[in-house]
Design an enzyme around this catalytic site. Structure first.
Site, mmCIF file in Angstrom:
data_model
loop_
_atom_site.group_PDB
_atom_site.id
_atom_site.type_symbol
_atom_site.label_atom_id
_atom_site.label_comp_id
_atom_site.label_asym_id
_atom_site.label_seq_id
_atom_site.Cartn_x
_atom_site.Cartn_y
_atom_site.Cartn_z
ATOM 1 C CB ALA A 79 -0.899 0.008 1.224
ATOM 2 C CG ASN A 112 5.989 7.807 4.280
ATOM 3 O OD1 ASN A 112 4.893 8.326 4.587
ATOM 4 N ND2 ASN A 112 6.267 6.538 4.529
ATOM 5 C CG PHE A 159 -3.479 7.836 6.167
ATOM 6 C CD1 PHE A 159 -2.459 6.965 5.806
ATOM 7 C CD2 PHE A 159 -4.282 7.486 7.256
ATOM 8 C CE1 PHE A 159 -2.247 5.787 6.510
ATOM 9 C CE2 PHE A 159 -4.072 6.312 7.963
ATOM 10 C CZ PHE A 159 -3.050 5.473 7.597
ATOM 11 C CB SER A 191 0.214 5.214 9.119
ATOM 12 O OG SER A 191 0.863 6.456 8.917
ATOM 13 C CG ASN A 238 3.762 9.381 8.756
ATOM 14 O OD1 ASN A 238 4.646 9.810 9.483
ATOM 15 N ND2 ASN A 238 4.000 8.565 7.745
ATOM 16 C CB THR A 239 -2.713 8.993 11.275
ATOM 17 O OG1 THR A 239 -2.708 9.160 9.856
ATOM 18 C CG2 THR A 239 -4.071 9.410 11.823
ATOM 19 C CE LYS A 287 1.475 -2.014 5.712
ATOM 20 N NZ LYS A 287 1.568 -1.394 4.393
ATOM 21 C CG ASN A 302 2.789 0.958 7.856
ATOM 22 O OD1 ASN A 302 3.535 1.678 7.182
ATOM 23 N ND2 ASN A 302 1.477 1.065 7.833
ATOM 24 N N GLY A 343 12.355 0.242 3.334
ATOM 25 C CA GLY A 343 13.512 -0.175 2.536
ATOM 26 C C GLY A 343 14.515 -0.937 3.379
ATOM 27 C CB THR A 357 11.341 1.044 -0.260
ATOM 28 O OG1 THR A 357 10.368 1.648 0.604
ATOM 29 C CG2 THR A 357 12.558 1.957 -0.358
HETATM 30 C C1 LIG Z 1 5.989 6.918 0.604
HETATM 31 C C2 LIG Z 1 5.312 5.788 1.311
HETATM 32 C C3 LIG Z 1 3.952 5.845 1.550
HETATM 33 C C4 LIG Z 1 3.316 4.799 2.199
HETATM 34 N N1 LIG Z 1 1.974 4.872 2.410
HETATM 35 C C5 LIG Z 1 1.329 3.826 2.995
HETATM 36 C C6 LIG Z 1 -0.064 3.851 3.161
HETATM 37 O O1 LIG Z 1 -0.751 4.778 2.735
HETATM 38 N N2 LIG Z 1 -0.647 2.795 3.793
HETATM 39 C C7 LIG Z 1 0.066 1.720 4.236
HETATM 40 O O2 LIG Z 1 -0.503 0.778 4.787
HETATM 41 N N3 LIG Z 1 1.402 1.668 4.070
HETATM 42 C C8 LIG Z 1 2.037 2.691 3.464
HETATM 43 N N4 LIG Z 1 3.387 2.634 3.274
HETATM 44 C C9 LIG Z 1 4.127 1.474 3.846
HETATM 45 C C10 LIG Z 1 4.348 0.365 2.833
HETATM 46 O O3 LIG Z 1 3.150 -0.204 2.396
HETATM 47 C C11 LIG Z 1 5.215 -0.741 3.456
HETATM 48 O O4 LIG Z 1 4.510 -1.346 4.515
HETATM 49 C C12 LIG Z 1 6.530 -0.216 3.984
HETATM 50 O O5 LIG Z 1 7.058 0.797 3.151
HETATM 51 C C13 LIG Z 1 7.581 -1.308 4.118
HETATM 52 O O6 LIG Z 1 7.812 -1.933 2.873
HETATM 53 P P1 LIG Z 1 9.053 -1.529 1.915
HETATM 54 O O7 LIG Z 1 10.285 -1.550 2.756
HETATM 55 O O8 LIG Z 1 9.027 -2.581 0.848
HETATM 56 O O9 LIG Z 1 8.748 -0.187 1.379
HETATM 57 C C14 LIG Z 1 4.048 3.668 2.625
HETATM 58 C C15 LIG Z 1 5.414 3.601 2.368
HETATM 59 C C16 LIG Z 1 6.050 4.628 1.705
HETATM 60 C C17 LIG Z 1 7.520 4.532 1.433
#
Ligand SMILES: Cc1cc2nc3c(=O)[nH]c(=O)nc-3n(C[C@H](O)[C@H](O)[C@H](O)COP(=O)(O)O)c2cc1C
Length: 353
Positions: free
Chosen positions: A65, A114, A118, A179, A181-182, A215, A244, A258, A311
């Site tokens: 997501a 980030n 939302f 998240s 961020n909320t 999640k 997340n 990442g 990422t």
């Molecule tokens: C820019 C950004 C925005 C994201 N927005 C959401 C989101 O809206 N909802 C959510 O459940 N996860 C969000 N994620 C988290 C990703 O879905 C994922 O759980 C997290 O980045 C770890 O995976 P990765 O290391 O492969 O990126 C976001 C990640 C990034 C980098």
């Protein structure tokens, strides 16, 4: 294909991260066919499928997501080799998210930070986008979140509204309480609050049954995880998406994803897998710092099946899926197996090259 993405990346990485994101989504939304041809992944041919609950993913890696928050580029993402695509997080009402800048790259570490908050166009617009989208036969998940201005005690109403809106359209739904961020969102992962929030959905889930996931954050303490798993079992959710982004205050506000997240997310998802060992009907979708076949292999060895990434797609493009596919191919070749399902059936007795 490799050089096309590298060229594109040079151009995109010269922009600030959020502008690059919006420009890219815009392109993917307008030219899904051409761009999926340009980025075309090698053909899958049916050997890579995994059964996740009662949904069939034709590749064990899905899109996480947050990359396609408004469900604008479903056609593109389902044309390349993701086994499933998760859109959102969508909130009931449109909201702008946090002030910019709110997305940062750590290029050397192949990571992002980030604090988007939302930002999305709201349930009605996302619903319309989904209805208008070609999904190319792939599994589509919708990730649900509360509006920032909804008081904590009314969060359940937001999830109720969203479940009602998206259950008829999605293959699976995700309650996002993780998240960073909320403000206050992660507190909703606390056992009693979580139980209350999910109970509010009981009647609706009975009327419109859809696989429902939770999640979770990688920053939960190990003691909290069994409690969450208990709630998931009690409320008969489909499973858990772990994890997340993580907080690393020394880097600044927001969530880190990442490579910098790989280790922590792996520990948490292994703990979750350990807690569901006796209840194989609970699915665990692994996410967080997945960028090579190694993470998938370790996850399989620990009892998991399907993962997601975000990422590493930014840093490597669609070739990340090809690299993982080559890893799978090598394991099949070395062990004389014909499918991912056979790998999973024999996972305790086989090795990778
Ligand atoms: C820019 C950004 C925005 C994201 N927005 C959401 C989101 O809206 N909802 C959510 O459940 N996860 C969000 N994620 C988290 C990703 O879905 C994922 O759980 C997290 O980045 C770890 O995976 P990765 O290391 O492969 O990126 C976001 C990640 C990034 C980098």
């Amino acid at each position: 294909m490799f050089s096309f993405y590298n060229g594109f990346k040079k151009f995109a990485f010269a922009m600030d991260p959020e502008t690059a994101h919006h420009q890219s989504i815009n392109l993917l939304k307008r030219f899904p066919l051409v761009l999926s041809e340009v980025f075309r992944n090698e053909n899958l041919g049916g050997r890579y499928g995994v059964q996740v609950g009662n949904l069939h993913w034709d590749f064990p890696i899905g899109l996480a997501a947050g990359l396609d928050k408004n469900a604008e580029a479903i056609d593109f993402f389902t044309r390349i080799n993701f086994g499933a695509v998760e859109v959102g997080t969508v909130t009931p009402l449109a909201q702008e998210g946090n002030p910019r800048p709110r997305l940062f790259r750590y290029v050397e570490e192949e990571s992002l930070r980030n604090m988007m908050g939302f930002n999305n166009e709201g349930a009605e617009a996302v619903r319309t986008n989904i209805i208008d989208s070609n999904r190319n036969g792939k599994v589509l998940g919708v990730n649900l979140g509360k509006n920032k201005l909804t008081p904590q005690e009314n969060a359940k109403d937001d999830y109720h509204t969203l479940y009602g809106t998206f259950a008829p359209l999605a293959d699976y739904l995700v309650i996002n309480l993780s998240s960073p961020n909320t403000p206050g969102l992660r507190d909703l992962q606390q056992k009693d609050t979580l139980l209350e929030l999910l109970s509010e959905l009981d009647a609706l889930r009975l009327a419109f049954p859809k696989p429902l996931y939770l999640k979770i954050a990688p920053d939960l303490s190990f003691e909290d995880i069994p409690d969450i798993v208990d709630v998931v079992k009690e409320k008969k959710l489909e499973g858990i998406i772990a994890t997340n982004t993580t907080i690393m205050p020394e880097r600044g506000a927001g969530g880190i994803s990442g490579r910098l997240l790989t280790e922590k997310a792996a520990l948490v998802r292994n703990k979750v897998l350990e807690c569901v060992r006796e209840t194989p009907e609970i699915q665990v979708i692994g996410v967080g710092g997945v960028s090579t076949f190694n993470e998938l292999w370790d996850f399989w060895k620990a009892g998991g099946k399907a993962m997601q990434l975000y990422t590493s797609f930014i840093y490597k493009g669609p070739k990340v899926l090809d690299e993982i596919k080559h890893g799978i191919d090598s394991v099949m070749a070395q062990n004389d197996l014909k499918s991912v399902q056979e790998i999973l059936d024999n996972i305790n007795h086989i090795s990778k090259p």
